[in-house]
Design an enzyme around this catalytic site. Structure first.
Site, PDB file in Angstrom:
ATOM      1  N   CYS A 156      25.536 -51.713   9.212  1.00  0.00           N
ATOM      2  CA  CYS A 156      26.973 -51.472   9.756  1.00  0.00           C
ATOM      3  C   CYS A 156      28.050 -51.472   8.704  1.00  0.00           C
ATOM      4  O   CYS A 156      28.040 -52.109   7.699  1.00  0.00           O
ATOM      5  CB  CYS A 156      27.334 -52.498  10.744  1.00  0.00           C
TER       6      CYS A 156
ATOM      7  N   GLY B 168      21.363 -57.301  14.629  1.00  0.00           N
ATOM      8  CA  GLY B 168      20.617 -56.470  14.970  1.00  0.00           C
ATOM      9  C   GLY B 168      20.769 -55.168  14.071  1.00  0.00           C
ATOM     10  O   GLY B 168      19.969 -54.116  14.193  1.00  0.00           O
ATOM     11  N   CYS B 169      21.580 -55.014  13.060  1.00  0.00           N
ATOM     12  CA  CYS B 169      21.999 -53.910  12.373  1.00  0.00           C
ATOM     13  C   CYS B 169      22.303 -54.408  10.812  1.00  0.00           C
ATOM     14  O   CYS B 169      23.093 -55.193  10.596  1.00  0.00           O
ATOM     15  CB  CYS B 169      23.325 -53.099  12.751  1.00  0.00           C
ATOM     16  N   GLY B 170      21.792 -53.543   9.993  1.00  0.00           N
ATOM     17  CA  GLY B 170      21.823 -53.944   8.545  1.00  0.00           C
ATOM     18  C   GLY B 170      22.393 -52.721   7.803  1.00  0.00           C
ATOM     19  O   GLY B 170      22.751 -52.958   6.726  1.00  0.00           O
TER      20      GLY B 170
END
Length: 278
Positions: A120, A116-118
């Site tokens: 990090c 869900g996170c690009g």
């Protein structure tokens, strides 16, 4: 293109034992579950990023990631990809041109990616956004084509149909025909796979648009612009940062594309027969 014509990509799903209740009846069976494993990317022997991804279309993923992140400026800067399988995951070893490797060292990012996170692991605020060239005006597109593209994308999601757990991205023609579709448990990964597949094809990216099954976040917009595609259609909403980048770069950004309904956030002229201006 029909769903029956598209094989389930090996490694994308596995059968696992499950138990549950449906219609008040208990069941004990096996069901398809989407595969999620660590995939590391190395450039000229230097570890750069580890993403959790679905292990399909990995060559497309590696190329698309490198292009959309600005590590490669063109496909020709990639000399080769080696896939190394180990007990802890898969390592994609990319051999790139010296100029590309120099760019990578200048803006080195240590990314521990999640589904869900690009962003990090980005080392500083300066690394979040990068300068992108404005998109050329290009040809106009129609709202009916965008609606068709989203419908075709949904119908061609093989992994989603069997697992219910993956995102997808498609490149569609100006008429809305979905010619390239890629899936992954991460929305950024699915788009990177599509960017890589598009770069390897003979298709002219600027003549069509991209449809995605997620929200239109900042990185989804940035990757679309980097691929030279003039319109991004998302099944869900846009964000403020995504909208700002789309406005600056001349990208037409549409969200909540469901049936014939949609919300246009930026450059609506492209969908009304007029060129966009950044």
């Amino acid at each position: 293109m029909n769903l029956a014509d598209i094989p389930l990509r090996p490694g994308g799903a596995e059968l696992l034992p499950v138990r549950g209740v449906r219609a008040r009846q208990a069941f004990d069976n096996r069901d398809w579950v989407a595969v999620e494993i660590p995939v590391a990317l190395e450039f000229n022997g230097i570890a750069h990023a580890v993403m959790l991804a679905t292990p399909t279309d990995l060559a497309d993923f590696a190329l698309g990631f490198a292009l959309s992140e600005g590590i490669l400026l063109a496909r020709g800067e990639l000399y080769g990809i080696e896939e190394e399988y180990g007990p802890e995951g898969i390592t994609l070893k990319l051999e790139v041109a010296s100029a590309a490797f120099a760019r990578l060292r200048e803006r080195r990012r240590s990314m521990a990616g999640r589904t869900g996170c690009g962003l990090c692991g980005t080392e500083s605020l300066a690394h979040v956004a990068r300068t992108l060239p404005a998109l050329p005006p290009g040809s106009s597109l129609s709202k009916s084509a965008v609606a068709r593209g989203m419908r075709e994308l949904a119908s061609l999601q093989v992994l989603q149909k069997v697992t219910g757990a993956v995102h997808a991205a498609a490149w569609c023609t100006a008429e809305g025909e979905a010619l390239l579709v890629r899936e992954d448990i991460g929305r950024h990964n699915a788009l990177d796979k599509l960017v890589g597949a598009l770069a390897k094809s003979t298709l002219a990216a600027s003549t069509g648009f991209i449809a995605v099954t997620s929200r239109a976040s900042f990185e989804m917009v940035q990757k679309t612009v980097a691929a030279g595609v003039p319109l991004l259609a998302a099944v869900s909403a846009s964000t403020s940062m995504a909208t700002a980048v789309a406005q600056e770069t001349g990208l037409t950004l549409a969200g909540f594309v469901r049936g014939d309904d949609l919300v246009i956030y930026t450059h609506p002229g492209r969908l009304n027969g007029q060129p966009a201006t950044a």
